[in-house]
Motif scaffolding. Structure first.
Motif: not given
Length: 406
Positions: A146-151, A184-186, A208-211
């Motif tokens: 997931x690379x962000x929230x919502x739209x 998420x990819x920075x 787990x949160x993987x950046x």
């Protein structure tokens, strides 16, 4: 990947790290990066087909059939070889592996051979029935991108409604008893979403949160101009470290990790060293056990048609094909100069990477980025955000000059 929580919050000790011996079988998957004897974790892009069209996709996947993908029995023969070679984990990826009808059959077979299986997916196909099938196939972990929230996520990943479906997929997996995580990819577009991703992990009880840093491969190479500046990267890492500590202090059982830029380990060590020498020394020992970037050594990739790569970002360079030669033989054959160089990176890398005082804990970082920017696979990684002073470039150069005089 770098276990930020493990290192900063001391949830693993050097004694536990040193006890991780053998090829990985019997070692907790959360400690594999500290295993003394390494067999590669294999990222298996079991299909290239994907129902999304993400801006940064390293495999440049489309929603179409791809010719030559391994059949079920061919895949099982590969599993037999991986098991015999001592591969501890297969990460089934793609494309999206859930688009293969036989994914659960193959995963079950791998599990029966003693290999832990993880699933890397965009999550949109995980309804309750699929979540149960994932659990029944004994997947140890499901990572959802997931690379962000919502739209924002929907635009970035190329499907209206993708965020809600992915979030539902995470909930379904979690409720089915499967350990889940966010990825998420920075880059410059996703950086403003970073704080909300951590909030989401807390609210939804995601452990787990993987950046990931951006790697210049596939469609990711087309947006390398959107990579973070070095200063932006440092600020992002500061925030990530703070969130890992915050979760730990709250008593939340969460693993925060970063990936695809092994300068992170050095940056973390130097940051701790400014305040706590004893703790920094423990971290340094663990980072040395980990060894930094492990492309071509402790991580490898098999693509959808059976080509073997140094990792999932090396689709442009193959060492051989499992239809013609077993993975175990391909992986140990160092006649290929790139494979030989990756297994001896300290002697191979040049520029700032070659002169770095922390090469033993960084491992020379990502060769794909160096090749994409400089056209030289052994050049310095342009995404290293550490200063010359921090990595001892000046001191190393002074020592070489002094030695040359004698």
């Amino acid at each position: 990947m770098l276990g930020v929580t493990k290192l900063l919050c001391e949830t693993i000790t050097t004694e536990r790290g040193a006890a991780c011996k053998g090829h990985g079988h019997g070692v907790s998957p959360r400690l594999l990066q500290f295993s003394e004897v390494k067999r590669p974790i294999v990222v298996w892009n079991i299909t290239k087909r994907c129902n999304l069209r993400c801006i940064h996709c390293y495999s440049d996947s489309l929603n179409q059939d791809y010719q030559g993908e391994l059949m079920t029995e061919e895949a099982k023969h590969v599993v037999d070889d991986l098991a015999g070679f001592g591969v501890p984990v297969i990460i089934f990826s793609g494309g999206d592996p859930l688009l293969r009808n036989d994914i659960f059959e193959i995963a079950n077979y791998a599990g029966s051979k003693g290999i832990r299986c993880a699933l890397s997916t965009n999550g949109v196909l995980i309804d309750k029935a699929t979540a149960k099938a994932i659990k029944d196939a004994n997947f140890a972990y499901v990572g959802v991108s997931i690379d962000g929230i919502g739209e924002f996520n929907d635009r970035f990943r190329g499907m209206i409604g993708a965020y809600n479906m992915a979030l539902e997929g995470i909930r379904n997996s979690r409720d089915a008893g499967v350990r889940t995580g966010l990825r998420l990819t920075l880059n410059k577009r996703t950086l403003p979403q970073l704080s909300a991703i951590f909030d989401l992990a807390e609210v939804e009880n995601i452990p787990r949160v993987y950046i990931s840093h951006l790697v210049y491969s596939g469609r990711g190479n087309k947006i390398k101009k959107d990579d973070l500046s070095h200063e932006e990267t440092r600020k992002a890492l500061d925030f990530i470290f703070e969130k890992a500590i915050e979760f730990h202090k709250k008593g939340l059982d969460k693993d925060v990790l970063t990936g695809n830029n092994d300068a992170d380990g050095v940056y973390l060590y130097l940051k701790v060293k400014r305040e706590d020498d004893a703790k920094a020394e423990k971290i340094y020992k663990l980072l040395r056990m980990r060894g930094g970037n492990s492309s071509g050594t402790a991580i490898g990739c098999i693509d959808n048609i059976g080509n073997v790569h140094a990792d999932q970002f090396w689709s442009h360079y193959s060492f051989g094909n499992v239809k013609e030669k077993p993975f175990s033989q391909i992986w140990t054959d160092t006649k290929d100069p790139v494979m030989c160089g990756l297994k001896n990176k300290k002697e191979s890398v040049t520029g700032r990477c070659g002169h770095c005082s922390y090469l033993d804990i960084c491992g020379g970082n990502y060769r794909v980025r160096a090749e994409a920017v400089y056209g030289n696979v052994w050049a310095e990684d342009p995404a290293c955000y550490l200063t010359d002073d921090e990595i001892g470039i000046y001191e190393n150069s002074k020592c070489r000059i002094q030695n040359a005089k004698f």
